[in-house]
Design a protein around this motif. Structure first.
Motif, PDB file in Angstrom:
ATOM      1  N   ALA A 151      -3.715   3.819  -1.918  1.00 25.95           N
ATOM      2  CA  ALA A 151      -3.178   2.965  -0.848  1.00 25.95           C
ATOM      3  C   ALA A 151      -4.281   2.138  -0.194  1.00 25.95           C
ATOM      4  N   TRP A 171       1.794   6.242   5.217  1.00 20.98           N
ATOM      5  CA  TRP A 171       1.501   6.590   3.824  1.00 20.98           C
ATOM      6  C   TRP A 171       1.836   8.048   3.547  1.00 20.98           C
ATOM      7  N   ALA A 198       0.876   4.128  -2.893  1.00 23.09           N
ATOM      8  CA  ALA A 198       0.736   5.563  -2.633  1.00 23.09           C
ATOM      9  C   ALA A 198       1.866   6.344  -3.294  1.00 23.09           C
ATOM     10  N   SER A 251       0.822  -1.213   0.000  1.00 23.19           N
ATOM     11  CA  SER A 251       0.000   0.000   0.000  1.00 23.19           C
ATOM     12  C   SER A 251       0.857   1.264   0.000  1.00 23.19           C
ATOM     13  N   THR A 252       1.965   1.246   0.719  1.00 23.96           N
ATOM     14  CA  THR A 252       2.865   2.405   0.717  1.00 23.96           C
ATOM     15  C   THR A 252       3.473   2.596  -0.666  1.00 23.96           C
TER      16      THR A 252
END
Length: 383
Positions: free
Chosen positions: A217, A348, A200, A196-197
């Protein structure tokens, strides 16, 4: 990839590919080490708060007492969200996936932010503070709306963790409950270049706005290979039922080479240090509340897994015990992944800010493996 690339040059899943530098998080999977700004995660969990970790990640330094107080005040002042957003959340279908609802709500939240299209460093920081503050309000509102309940307004006199539990349940948590949840948020605030990071950052690399980065993200976290493992662990515990059935259940799973939820990690080939922290708290809560079944089952699973798979670098990860901690706080398992997002919003935002200060558009290559020397066939001539 270039024409000279070969299939064995492909880094499946980008494993081992280093594409940037970061001062935020260091992980040594072989040794089971996780640090933020060089400070071990165990010390963050024992001595710090989610507010302080969030500041440290955004500023890449520990705050002074005055700086932390100011940051905390900014978070408290930004907890409220537009009434129109709450009304829209209340109208979501009750059958909606909570992560679907969160993704949609955060996207709409950007529509109400006059600064949302500003991609300057200063604007990204200001939006980050608001997002960290408002994520808890949105997630609590989603949980209550999908459960047929009205949203509970945030309180500025409570800590970040206590305020979320209050908005979620409508009851002010005990000091111990608030601290336990705070520790869980600290442990999940950042974890290097996870899916997810990275997502992003990939969005940010196009110079898109902060809300788009965060919504991207959330979409990545929604996938069961990233978020949701602790929910699956709770499902496994419910399936086992009682501690006396745990050993036979897990032994059969291992004999059949089936996956054990909450066990194993792409990075860690040793104990996930976050799981060690949560195990201690899970044990404490279980003994205090008289809810020992879950913990006893997990203890049995851990023992057998380590005996049989530890030599292969497979150990329990942070999701193994986090679900039981959340469950003991009265949180339904379908909200475990949104709570993951509640913590990870800090990581994030910090990663987006860090990367875009020396931005380069992410544009990897792929090795072409399709047909060559082909020509277009007219539709009438195709079989």
């Amino acid at each position: 990839m270039t024409d000279t690339a070969k299939p064995n040059d492909i880094a499946k899943g980008l494993e081992g590919v280093v594409f940037t530098e970061s001062k935020l998080t260091f992980i040594d999977g072989a040794q089971g080490i996780l640090t933020h700004l060089g400070i071990p995660i165990e010390e963050w969990a024992e001595k710090s708060t989610f507010e302080e970790v969030s500041y440290a990640l955004l500023h890449t330094k520990l705050p002074s007492a005055a700086e932390l107080a100011q940051f905390d005040a900014e978070l408290r002042a930004n907890r409220e969200v537009p009434a129109k957003l709450l009304a829209d959340v209340a109208a979501y279908p009750r059958t909606a996936n909570p992560m679907q609802a969160l993704r949609t709500a955060i996207s709409e939240l950007g529509l109400h932010d006059a600064q949302s299209e500003d991609t300057s460093d200063e604007a990204r920081y200001a939006i980050s503070v608001r997002l960290i503050a408002q994520f808890s309000t949105v997630i609590a509102a989603v949980a209550r709306a999908l459960g047929g309940q009205a949203a509970v307004a945030p309180r500025a006199d409570l800590t970040h963790a206590a305020n979320f539990l209050y908005m979620l349940t409508g009851k002010e948590p005990t000091t111990e409950q608030a601290r336990l949840f705070d520790i869980a948020l600290v442990l999940h605030a950042d974890h290097g270049m996870n899916a997810s990071t990275f997502t992003a950052i990939a969005t940010a690399s196009t110079l898109s706005d902060m809300y788009s980065c965060v919504v991207s993200a959330i979409g990545a976290l929604k996938g069961p290979l990233h978020g949701g493992a602790n929910e699956a662990v709770m499902g496994m515990l419910d399936e086992i039922g009682t501690p006396d059935k745990a050993e036979a259940y897990i032994t059969a799973k291992l004999d059949n080479k089936e996956k054990i939820m909450g066990v194993g990690h792409r990075v860690y080939k040793n104990f996930d240090p976050r799981s060690r922290v949560l195990r201690d708290y899970a044990e404490h809560v279980a003994s205090k509340e008289g809810k020992s079944n879950y913990y006893q089952i997990l203890e049995t699973i851990e023992r057998i897994v380590v005996e049989r798979m530890g030599s292969r670098g497979i150990y329990p990860n942070v999701d193994f015990y986090s679900g039981t901690v959340y469950a003991d706080l009265g949180i339904k398992k379908e909200y475990f992944t949104p709570i993951f997002a509640l913590a990870r919003i800090s990581g994030w935002c910090a990663s987006v800010i860090e990367y875009t200060r020396d931005n380069r558009l992410l544009r990897p290559d792929a090795l072409y493996s399709g047909a060559t020397n082909q020509h277009y066939v007219e539709l009438k001539d195709r079989k």
